[in-house]
Write an enzyme that holds these catalytic residues in place. Structure first.
Site, PDB file in Angstrom:
ATOM      1  N   ASN A 104       0.805  -1.216   0.000  1.00 44.25           N
ATOM      2  CA  ASN A 104       0.000   0.000   0.000  1.00 44.25           C
ATOM      3  C   ASN A 104       0.839   1.267   0.000  1.00 44.25           C
ATOM      4  O   ASN A 104       0.460   2.273  -0.599  1.00 44.25           O
ATOM      5  CB  ASN A 104      -0.925  -0.016   1.226  1.00 44.25           C
ATOM      6  CG  ASN A 104      -1.815   1.201   1.294  1.00 44.25           C
ATOM      7  OD1 ASN A 104      -2.696   1.380   0.459  1.00 44.25           O
ATOM      8  ND2 ASN A 104      -1.560   2.067   2.262  1.00 44.25           N
ATOM      9  N   HIS A 105       1.989   1.211   0.685  1.00 42.58           N
ATOM     10  CA  HIS A 105       2.781   2.417   0.892  1.00 42.58           C
ATOM     11  C   HIS A 105       4.259   2.073   0.969  1.00 42.58           C
ATOM     12  O   HIS A 105       4.619   0.917   1.177  1.00 42.58           O
ATOM     13  CB  HIS A 105       2.349   3.111   2.188  1.00 42.58           C
ATOM     14  CG  HIS A 105       2.213   2.144   3.335  1.00 42.58           C
ATOM     15  ND1 HIS A 105       1.025   1.544   3.666  1.00 42.58           N
ATOM     16  CD2 HIS A 105       3.124   1.628   4.201  1.00 42.58           C
ATOM     17  CE1 HIS A 105       1.191   0.721   4.692  1.00 42.58           C
ATOM     18  NE2 HIS A 105       2.462   0.751   5.024  1.00 42.58           N
ATOM     19  N   ASP A 171       1.252   6.676   0.475  1.00 40.03           N
ATOM     20  CA  ASP A 171       0.593   5.589  -0.270  1.00 40.03           C
ATOM     21  C   ASP A 171       1.002   5.626  -1.740  1.00 40.03           C
ATOM     22  O   ASP A 171       1.011   6.705  -2.360  1.00 40.03           O
ATOM     23  CB  ASP A 171      -0.931   5.745  -0.196  1.00 40.03           C
ATOM     24  CG  ASP A 171      -1.512   5.208   1.104  1.00 40.03           C
ATOM     25  OD1 ASP A 171      -0.796   5.247   2.128  1.00 40.03           O
ATOM     26  OD2 ASP A 171      -2.672   4.776   1.093  1.00 40.03           O
ATOM     27  N   ARG A 199       1.971 -12.543   3.515  1.00 44.15           N
ATOM     28  CA  ARG A 199       0.903 -11.873   4.256  1.00 44.15           C
ATOM     29  C   ARG A 199       0.822 -10.489   3.613  1.00 44.15           C
ATOM     30  O   ARG A 199       1.789  -9.732   3.608  1.00 44.15           O
ATOM     31  CB  ARG A 199       1.279 -11.783   5.728  1.00 44.15           C
ATOM     32  CG  ARG A 199       0.223 -11.075   6.611  1.00 44.15           C
ATOM     33  CD  ARG A 199       0.789  -9.807   7.145  1.00 44.15           C
ATOM     34  NE  ARG A 199      -0.038  -9.183   8.164  1.00 44.15           N
ATOM     35  CZ  ARG A 199       0.039  -7.893   8.437  1.00 44.15           C
ATOM     36  NH1 ARG A 199       0.874  -7.104   7.787  1.00 44.15           N
ATOM     37  NH2 ARG A 199      -0.710  -7.376   9.373  1.00 44.15           N
ATOM     38  N   ASP A 201      -0.097  -6.919   3.412  1.00 41.06           N
ATOM     39  CA  ASP A 201      -0.386  -5.883   4.399  1.00 41.06           C
ATOM     40  C   ASP A 201      -1.405  -4.869   3.864  1.00 41.06           C
ATOM     41  O   ASP A 201      -1.294  -4.418   2.720  1.00 41.06           O
ATOM     42  CB  ASP A 201       0.945  -5.163   4.705  1.00 41.06           C
ATOM     43  CG  ASP A 201       0.834  -4.136   5.807  1.00 41.06           C
ATOM     44  OD1 ASP A 201       0.492  -4.523   6.922  1.00 41.06           O
ATOM     45  OD2 ASP A 201       1.079  -2.949   5.525  1.00 41.06           O
ATOM     46  N   LEU A 206      -5.822   0.239  -1.168  1.00 39.22           N
ATOM     47  CA  LEU A 206      -4.948   0.480  -2.328  1.00 39.22           C
ATOM     48  C   LEU A 206      -5.426   1.629  -3.217  1.00 39.22           C
ATOM     49  O   LEU A 206      -4.615   2.319  -3.827  1.00 39.22           O
ATOM     50  CB  LEU A 206      -4.831  -0.795  -3.179  1.00 39.22           C
ATOM     51  CG  LEU A 206      -4.201  -2.023  -2.499  1.00 39.22           C
ATOM     52  CD1 LEU A 206      -4.089  -3.174  -3.489  1.00 39.22           C
ATOM     53  CD2 LEU A 206      -2.826  -1.695  -1.911  1.00 39.22           C
ATOM     54  N   GLU A 243      -4.456  -9.075   4.880  1.00 38.11           N
ATOM     55  CA  GLU A 243      -4.785  -8.324   6.094  1.00 38.11           C
ATOM     56  C   GLU A 243      -5.935  -7.376   5.779  1.00 38.11           C
ATOM     57  O   GLU A 243      -5.726  -6.292   5.231  1.00 38.11           O
ATOM     58  CB  GLU A 243      -3.578  -7.522   6.606  1.00 38.11           C
ATOM     59  CG  GLU A 243      -3.869  -6.956   7.987  1.00 38.11           C
ATOM     60  CD  GLU A 243      -3.146  -5.658   8.334  1.00 38.11           C
ATOM     61  OE1 GLU A 243      -3.102  -5.303   9.513  1.00 38.11           O
ATOM     62  OE2 GLU A 243      -2.651  -4.954   7.419  1.00 38.11           O
ATOM     63  N   HIS A 309       1.648  -8.507  16.441  1.00 36.91           N
ATOM     64  CA  HIS A 309       2.671  -7.486  16.669  1.00 36.91           C
ATOM     65  C   HIS A 309       2.083  -6.088  16.822  1.00 36.91           C
ATOM     66  O   HIS A 309       2.806  -5.144  17.104  1.00 36.91           O
ATOM     67  CB  HIS A 309       3.659  -7.504  15.496  1.00 36.91           C
ATOM     68  CG  HIS A 309       3.008  -7.130  14.199  1.00 36.91           C
ATOM     69  ND1 HIS A 309       2.084  -7.953  13.571  1.00 36.91           N
ATOM     70  CD2 HIS A 309       3.101  -6.014  13.432  1.00 36.91           C
ATOM     71  CE1 HIS A 309       1.658  -7.357  12.473  1.00 36.91           C
ATOM     72  NE2 HIS A 309       2.257  -6.187  12.362  1.00 36.91           N
ATOM     73  N   ASP A 310       0.803  -5.937  16.551  1.00 36.36           N
ATOM     74  CA  ASP A 310       0.151  -4.628  16.648  1.00 36.36           C
ATOM     75  C   ASP A 310      -0.606  -4.505  17.968  1.00 36.36           C
ATOM     76  O   ASP A 310      -0.654  -5.446  18.755  1.00 36.36           O
ATOM     77  CB  ASP A 310      -0.822  -4.452  15.485  1.00 36.36           C
ATOM     78  CG  ASP A 310      -0.096  -4.211  14.169  1.00 36.36           C
ATOM     79  OD1 ASP A 310       0.965  -3.561  14.180  1.00 36.36           O
ATOM     80  OD2 ASP A 310      -0.585  -4.681  13.126  1.00 36.36           O
TER      81      ASP A 310
HETATM   82  C1  GLC Z   1      -0.327  -3.198   9.171  1.00 37.01           C
HETATM   83  C2  GLC Z   1       0.742  -3.730  10.088  1.00 37.01           C
HETATM   84  C3  GLC Z   1       1.198  -2.662  11.027  1.00 37.01           C
HETATM   85  C4  GLC Z   1       1.701  -1.484  10.217  1.00 37.01           C
HETATM   86  C5  GLC Z   1       0.626  -0.999   9.242  1.00 37.01           C
HETATM   87  C6  GLC Z   1       1.177   0.006   8.285  1.00 37.01           C
HETATM   88  O1  GLC Z   1      -1.489  -2.899   9.852  1.00 37.01           O
HETATM   89  O2  GLC Z   1       0.264  -4.852  10.779  1.00 37.01           O
HETATM   90  O3  GLC Z   1       2.191  -3.120  11.892  1.00 37.01           O
HETATM   91  O4  GLC Z   1       2.079  -0.431  11.064  1.00 37.01           O
HETATM   92  O5  GLC Z   1       0.146  -2.073   8.472  1.00 37.01           O
HETATM   93  O6  GLC Z   1       2.027  -0.616   7.372  1.00 37.01           O
END
Ligand code: GLC
Length: 549
Positions: A104-105, A171, A199, A201, A206, A243, A309-310
Site C-alpha cells: 500500500n505504501h 501511499d 501476508r 499488508d 490500495l 490483512e 505485533h500490533d
Molecule cells: C499493518 C501492520 C502494522 C503497520 C501498518 C502500516 O497494519 O500490521 O504493523 O504499522 O500495516 O504498514
C-alpha cells in the site's frame, strides 16, 4: 483455474519478528541466521508456517512496514542468501515461510517517493498528490494517536501527499500502471527467492475514490485478482493471506469466487470478542460474531489469532464494546494505543494460566487456521514504557543469561524486559525443564489439534448452550468430530449436554483443562448426555471413541 491446496486448513502459523528472535552476529539486532539457529525450536512447537515480519531495507520507523527497497534485505537482518538458506533450512524441517508484503505504501525515504516530489520526474505520479487536503474526506484516520489527517504537506512538491498510516508512509498510486506492474515484479522476485507466499499488508486501502471511505473499492478487488493470477502463474498454490481489518460482510468479497482472489483472510472481528467473552464470563459475544460471519467458499479459510505485533485492535467493535474492553483490559491510559490495546497476551490475562489456556483452546477449535505470536508460548510480558507498539516486540527470552540467549551484545535494539517478566524468570530454557510449563502445554495443544482433521478442515457450528457461560463448538469431518466445551465463567459449571448432531455416538474425553476433580467425571459418554464438569475457565474436547484421541 487456480489450484487450491487445502493443507493449510490444518496448519498452525507462527508469527516471528526477525529483529526480536535471535541475534547471530552480535550486533544487538535479531537476524535471519539467528532464525536459522532456532528453527528446531519452531519446528518442535508443531507449527507449519513461519510468518516473517517485513525484511526489506527500511528506516524502521514502522518496523519495516516502511520500505525503502522492495528487492533486498535490511542489512541488520542479513542478505538475500541468508533468506534463501533460511527457506531451505525451514523446508528441510517441513516448515513453510511467508513474508510480509507491504504494497500500500513505502517509506518517505524510498527513492521512488523522493523522485515523485519533483513534478517533472517520471515517477511524479507514483504517489497520490493533491492541492486540496479536503479530498477523500470520508476516509478515516487509522493511526489516531499519531496522525490527524491522511494528507501531509510536502515543501518540495508544493502539494499534499496521501497516507493511510504514518505521515512518513506515503501511499503508492495504484491508478498508475507502472506502480501495478512494478509491484507484480516485486512479487515475482520474492517467489523466485523461494518464499511460500505472503501476508499482504493493508490491502483494503490500495485505491481512493471521492465520495467513498476509500476502503474495499472495486478497483482494489480487480487488482487483487490480477495479483492472484500472477502469483498462481509463478507458484501455484502459494499461501496468500490478506490483512483485511473489516466487518465479515466487507471481508467476504476478498475471497472472490474462491479461486480468483484471496485464499486466506484474517478474521479480525472475532478476536476482540474472544477477549470480551472471557472478561464477561459469557459466550454471547462469540456467538454474535460467528452468527454474523457468512459462509465462505469451501476452498478458502479464515485465519484467527489472539494477539499479534500490533495493538489489540478495537476497530471492529461498537462504541459500547470498546468502552468495555478498555475498562477490562486497559485500565491505565498508557495501555491504550490508537483504537486498541498495546499489551501482550499473558499480561492481558494477568499471567493467569487458566485464562491463557482457555483462550488458546477457543483459538484452536474456532473455524480457521490459528496464528501464534512469538513469545506468547512462554507467557512473555510487555514493556509499556516503550513507544507505540514496541512494547510487544521485545527480544525473545531464550534463557536467563545476560543477553537472554537473544544476543551476546549488551546493547540490544530494545531493552530486555525487567522485573517479574525479565528473562531471569521467563525463558524458553526454564520452560523446557518444567514439564508443566505453558510451552509444553502449547505443544500438546497443537499436536492434539493436528490429530483432528475436523479442526480447521471440517464444518463448524457453535451449538446452542443450556448455560450462557459455555461456548460449545462442534467441528465435523468425514471421519472425525470434536465437541469443544469452554467455560468462560470464573465459577464452575456442571450440567449435561446433548449434541443431537452426534446422537447415539459414544464419545471420549480427549483433551481438557480445569476439569472438576470433585464431581463424578467420566472420560466416556454418549453424545446425548455429555457430562460437563468444569472449574472456572475449564475446557474439554470430546470426540467419537473411534476418532483420533
Ligand atoms: C499493518 C501492520 C502494522 C503497520 C501498518 C502500516 O497494519 O500490521 O504493523 O504499522 O500495516 O504498514
Amino acid at each position: 483455474m487456480a489450484t487450491q491446496p487445502t493443507w493449510w486448513k490444518q496448519a498452525v502459523l507462527y508469527e516471528l519478528y526477525v529483529r526480536a528472535f535471535r541475534d547471530a552476529d552480535g550486533d544487538g539486532h535479531g537476524d535471519l541466521r539467528g532464525v536459522i539457529e532456532r528453527l528446531d525450536y519452531v519446528r518442535d512447537l508443531g507449527v507449519d508456517v513461519l510468518w516473517l515480519l517485513p525484511l526489506s531495507p527500511s528506516p524502521l520507523r514502522d518496523d519495516g512496514y516502511d520500505v525503502t527497497d522492495y528487492c533486498d534485505i535490511h542489512p541488520d537482518y542479513g542478505t538475500l542468501d541468508d533468506l534463501r538458506d533460511l527457506i531451505d533450512a525451514a523446508h528441510a524441517r517441513g516448515l513453510k515461510v511467508i513474508t510480509d508484503l507491504v504494497m500500500n505504501h513505502t517509506s518517505s525515504d524510498h527513492p521512488w517517493f523522493q523522485a515523485s516530489r519533483r513534478r517533472a520526474d517520471g515517477k511524479a505520479d507514483w504517489y497520490v498528490w493533491s492541492d486540496d487536503p479536503e479530498r477523500y474526506s470520508e476516509a478515516r484516520v487509522i493511526f489516531t494517536d499519531s496522525e490527524t489527517s491522511n494528507w501531509t504537506w510536502d515543501e518540495v512538491r508544493g502539494q499534499y501527499y496521501w497516507h493511510r498510516f504514518f505521515h512518513h508512509q506515503p501511499d503508492l498510486n495504484y491508478d498508475h500502471p507502472d506502480v501495478r506492474s512494478t509491484m507484480l515484479d516485486v512479487i515475482r522476485f520474492w517467489l523466485e527467492c523461494g518464499v511460500d507466499g505472503f501476508r499482504l499488508d493493508a490491502i483494503p486501502y490500495l485505491y481512493q475514490r471521492e465520495g467513498t471511505n476509500c476502503e474495499n473499492l472495486p478497483e482494489t478487488h480487480a487488482f487483487l485478482k490480477v495479483l492472484r493470477a500472477h502469483v498462481e502463474s509463478i507458484t501455484p498454490g502459494a499461501f496468500l493471506l490478506g490483512e483485511v481489518n473489516q466487518w465479515p460482510e466487507d471481508t467476504l468479497p476478498y475471497f472472490g469466487d474462491g479461486f480468483d482472489e484471496m485464499p486466506l483472510l484474517f478474521h479480525f472481528p472475532v478476536m476482540p470478542r474472544l477477549w470480551k467473552a472471557l472478561a464477561q464470563g459469557d459466550a454471547a459475544p462469540i456467538r454474535w460474531i460467528l452468527e454474523r460471519t457468512p459462509a465462505i467458499p469451501a476452498s478458502c479459510q479464515w485465519v484467527v489469532f489472539l494477539r499479534n505485533h500490533d495493538e489489540l485492535t478495537l476497530e471492529m467493535v461498537t462504541e459500547e464494546e470498546r468502552a468495555f474492553m478498555y475498562a477490562a483490559y486497559a485500565p491505565e491510559p498508557v495501555m491504550r494505543l490508537n483504537v486498541g490495546i498495546r499489551r501482550r497476551l499473558a499480561p492481558l490475562c494477568d499471567f493467569e494460566r487458566p485464562r491463557i489456556e482457555l483462550l488458546h483452546s477457543l483459538l484452536m477449535t474456532l473455524p480457521g487456521t490459528p496464528i501464534l505470536y512469538y513469545g506468547d508460548e512462554i507467557a512473555m510480558g510487555d514493556d509499556l514504557t516503550l513507544f507505540d507498539r514496541n512494547g510487544v516486540r521485545t527480544p525473545m527470552q531464550w534463557n536467563d543469561g545476560p543477553g537472554a540467549g537473544f544476543s551476546e551484545n549488551p546493547t540490544t535494539y530494545a531493552p530486555l524486559l525487567r522485573g517479574a517478566t525479565a528473562p531471569q524468570r521467563v525463558n524458553v530454557a526454564a520452560a523446557e525443564r518444567d514439564p508443566g510449563s505453558l510451552l509444553h502445554w502449547i505443544r500438546t495443544l497443537i499436536a492434539t489439534r493436528k490429530r483432528h482433521p475436523a479442526l480447521g478442515g471440517g464444518s463448524f457450528a457453535m451449538l446452542p448452550s443450556p448455560d450462557p457461560a459455555l461456548a460449545v463448538f462442534l467441528s465435523t469431518s468425514e471421519d472425525d468430530a470434536v465437541v469443544a466445551v469452554h467455560n468462560l465463567a470464573a465459577e464452575p459449571r456442571r450440567l449435561e449436554l446433548a449434541v443431537p448432531a452426534l446422537a447415539g455416538r459414544r464419545l471420549r474425553l480427549g483433551f481438557g483443562g480445569r476439569l472438576s476433580q470433585d464431581a463424578p467425571r467420566g472420560t466416556e459418554a454418549t453424545a446425548d448426555a455429555i457430562p460437563v464438569a468444569l472449574e472456572g475457565h475449564g475446557y474439554a474436547w470430546w470426540s467419537p471413541a473411534e476418532a483420533p484421541a
